[in-house]
Design an enzyme around this catalytic site. Structure first.
Site, PDB file in Angstrom:
ATOM      1  N   ASN A   1     -14.542  12.836  37.458  1.00  0.00           N
ATOM      2  CA  ASN A   1     -15.382  12.312  38.355  1.00  0.00           C
ATOM      3  C   ASN A   1     -13.620  11.896  39.216  1.00  0.00           C
ATOM      4  O   ASN A   1     -13.568  11.195  40.683  1.00  0.00           O
ATOM      5  CB  ASN A   1     -16.431  11.039  38.695  1.00  0.00           C
ATOM      6  CG  ASN A   1     -15.812   9.971  38.056  1.00  0.00           C
ATOM      7  OD1 ASN A   1     -15.502   9.987  36.771  1.00  0.00           O
ATOM      8  ND2 ASN A   1     -16.258   9.256  38.467  1.00  0.00           N
TER       9      ASN A   1
ATOM     10  N   GLY B   1     -22.955   8.397  26.743  1.00  0.00           N
ATOM     11  CA  GLY B   1     -22.222   7.506  25.536  1.00  0.00           C
ATOM     12  C   GLY B   1     -23.469   6.987  24.897  1.00  0.00           C
ATOM     13  O   GLY B   1     -22.732   6.200  23.589  1.00  0.00           O
TER      14      GLY B   1
ATOM     15  N   GLU C   1     -17.024   3.234  28.867  1.00  0.00           N
ATOM     16  CA  GLU C   1     -17.507   2.460  30.061  1.00  0.00           C
ATOM     17  C   GLU C   1     -18.514   3.860  31.101  1.00  0.00           C
ATOM     18  O   GLU C   1     -17.332   4.270  30.832  1.00  0.00           O
ATOM     19  CB  GLU C   1     -15.824   2.856  30.478  1.00  0.00           C
ATOM     20  CG  GLU C   1     -15.773   1.537  32.264  1.00  0.00           C
ATOM     21  CD  GLU C   1     -16.202   2.664  33.356  1.00  0.00           C
ATOM     22  OE1 GLU C   1     -17.479   3.064  34.232  1.00  0.00           O
ATOM     23  OE2 GLU C   1     -15.099   2.975  34.361  1.00  0.00           O
TER      24      GLU C   1
ATOM     25  N   CYS D   1     -18.035   5.283  39.466  1.00  0.00           N
ATOM     26  CA  CYS D   1     -18.751   4.653  38.652  1.00  0.00           C
ATOM     27  C   CYS D   1     -19.137   3.035  39.239  1.00  0.00           C
ATOM     28  O   CYS D   1     -20.837   2.434  39.388  1.00  0.00           O
ATOM     29  CB  CYS D   1     -18.495   4.130  37.288  1.00  0.00           C
ATOM     30  SG  CYS D   1     -16.434   3.167  37.256  1.00  0.00           S
TER      31      CYS D   1
END
Length: 485
Positions: A151, A236, A253, A287
């Site tokens: 992204n 994640g 993250e 994010c």
């Protein structure tokens, strides 16, 4: 003409041992932009072999020599603005302003880690015994598995590898299937040109259907000593679980469900501009993007009118056009996912103030109100150009709504009263909070990361170096000790 790219292993561009390839699509046109090698487990092993072989010499290299490589790479990257602009438009749907922002921040990340390589590292400790010098020395871990997302491909591609390399580790980077060139191979090319030795950074690309098994093979290799992952909370969790079972440290993250809070003492024009940027930059695929705009009830009506009008003026379409603000989402599937969240919310009582209809991979700026708590959009990260406006009457109400999420990445608080803003900020459960600014901000010298389901560990400055190194206790006795027997 379709571009063809190979794996980078041991400083050489090589095909997958199987000879297989996979397609890299342009999200706006739906056409094939590039063909890249599709690595298998045997290629993962080759990449770790190369990284492991290069580790001892790289770890022993003078920090000043490492610093020079990072500084050269930053300068080289800044010369590639036009190349990156074209690449990101074609590969990930990024607009030109977003591409140039990627170049600038990625170059500064490289400069920051260059500075960190020669910064003081370790401590002198007090020792109980007479005549003993105690030291805490930070040392590299070994081979690091790095996962680079699509992204913000250049920013996050550089961030995936920069701190581990600066700390003296070698890296195997698994590039995102949706932007393997921008977030992996291009980054490696720049570092190679700057003088990074062969094998220190290796890049593998893979077929989307084999992403999980490729990641598992990489983490499972016993020579991989740490994991660096940026991506969704769902993936994640799996990465963190595997690393935990193998007792390997991981920096994660992950996703966010971020708010911008407009307090009653905010400047309305600034609030509208800030919230609009936060919600719609890179089509909301950041994010830190604002999913929720929480506005004090005294400003809510006028804010909503101005905000909706500004959002309606944002041009959506071809990312290569200079007037495009909102490019396509990364795929048609992503746009349909966002449409599904909006459809579900509307079916449960939400009101659409603007937008709400997908066109292929394009999804226009969309503003909702009155989203109920049982709507999927209330809990899930939209990761698209969709935001919800909600009025609040008290600071406590705004804090409660901002914290009502399993995530905790970023928050923006718009106010003209810094004391008021700080009081609210101290009660927001997030890793990042910006007072009198919106939620999307990143600087390479600052500790960046989330809490709760937004992950753990920190990037930036000395925190990044510490995340990818270990503290070793060393003592030096200047006189002989007395033993009881």
């Amino acid at each position: 003409m379709t571009i063809t790219k190979q794996l980078l292993i041991g400083g050489k561009d090589v095909p997958a041992l199987s000879g297989r390839t996979t397609k890299d699509f342009n999200p706006y046109s739906g056409e094939v932009y590039a063909t890249v090698a599709a690595a298998g487990p045997e290629d993962v092993k080759r990449a770790v072999d190369a990284a492991d072989a290069a580790f001892e010499e790289w770890a022993a290299l003078s920090p000043f020599a490492r610093r020079a490589i990072f500084l050269r790479s930053a300068d080289l990257l800044e010369t590639r603005g036009e190349q990156v602009g074209h690449l990101m438009a074609q590969e990930s749907g990024g607009t030109r302003p977003w591409a140039h922002f990627n170049v600038a921040l990625a170059a500064n990340i490289l400069r920051e880690v260059a500075a960190a390589t020669t910064a003081p590292r370790g401590e002198v400790l007090s020792a109980e015994a007479e005549g003993v010098l105690g030291l805490a020395i930070r040392e590299p871990l070994g081979v690091v598995a790095a996962f680079a997302p699509w992204n913000a491909p250049l920013i996050l591609g550089v961030r995936a590898v920069a701190a581990p390399l600066a700390a003296g580790n070698t890296v195997v980077a698994k590039a995102s299937e949706d932007a393997p060139i921008a977030c992996g191979l291009l980054v490696a090319d720049v570092l190679r040109e700057a003088g990074l030795p062969d094998g220190v950074l290796n890049v593998i690309t893979n077929d989307p259907a084999e992403a999980a098994q490729t990641a598992e093979a990489l983490i499972a290799d016993e020579r991989v000593r740490a994991v660096n992952f940026t991506g969704s909370t769902t993936v994640g969790r799996k990465i963190g679980e595997q690393a935990g079972r193998l007792l390997k440290p991981a920096v994660l993250e992950l996703g966010g469900k971020n708010s911008v809070i407009v307090l009653d003492d905010a400047d309305l024009e600034h609030a509208v501009d800030a919230a609009c940027f936060s919600a719609f930059m890179n089509a909301g695929q950041i994010c830190m993007s604002a999913d929720r705009i929480l506005v004090h009830e005294s400003l809510a009506a006028e804010f909503t009118r101005r905000f909706t009008a500004k959002a309606a003026s944002l041009q959506a379409g071809d990312p290569s056009r200079p007037d495009t603000v909102i490019g396509p989402l990364i795929s048609r599937h992503a746009a349909q996912r966002v449409a599904g969240l909006v459809h579900d919310a509307v079916g449960k009582g939400a009101k659409v103030l603007l937008g709400g209809t997908a066109d292929g991979a394009l999804y226009p700026a969309t503003v909702l109100a009155e989203v109920p708590e049982d709507a999927d959009l209330y809990r899930e990260e939209s990761f698209g150009p969709v935001c919800v406006i909600e009025a609040f009457g008290t600071d406590q109400r705004a804090i409660d709504r901002a914290n009502d999420t399993e995530n905790g990445l970023a928050c923006g608080i718009i106010t003209e009263n810094a004391t008021h803003g700080l009081v609210v900020a101290r009660r927001i459960r997030s890793g990042v909070v910006h007072i009198n600014d919106q939620s999307v901000a990143d600087e390479p010298q600052a500790p960046f990361g989330g809490v709760k389901a937004s992950g753990y560990g920190r990037f930036g400055g000395r925190w990044g170096i510490e995340a990818f190194s270990s503290a070793r206790w060393v003592t030096l006795a200047t006189q002989r000790a007395h033993y009881p027997f």
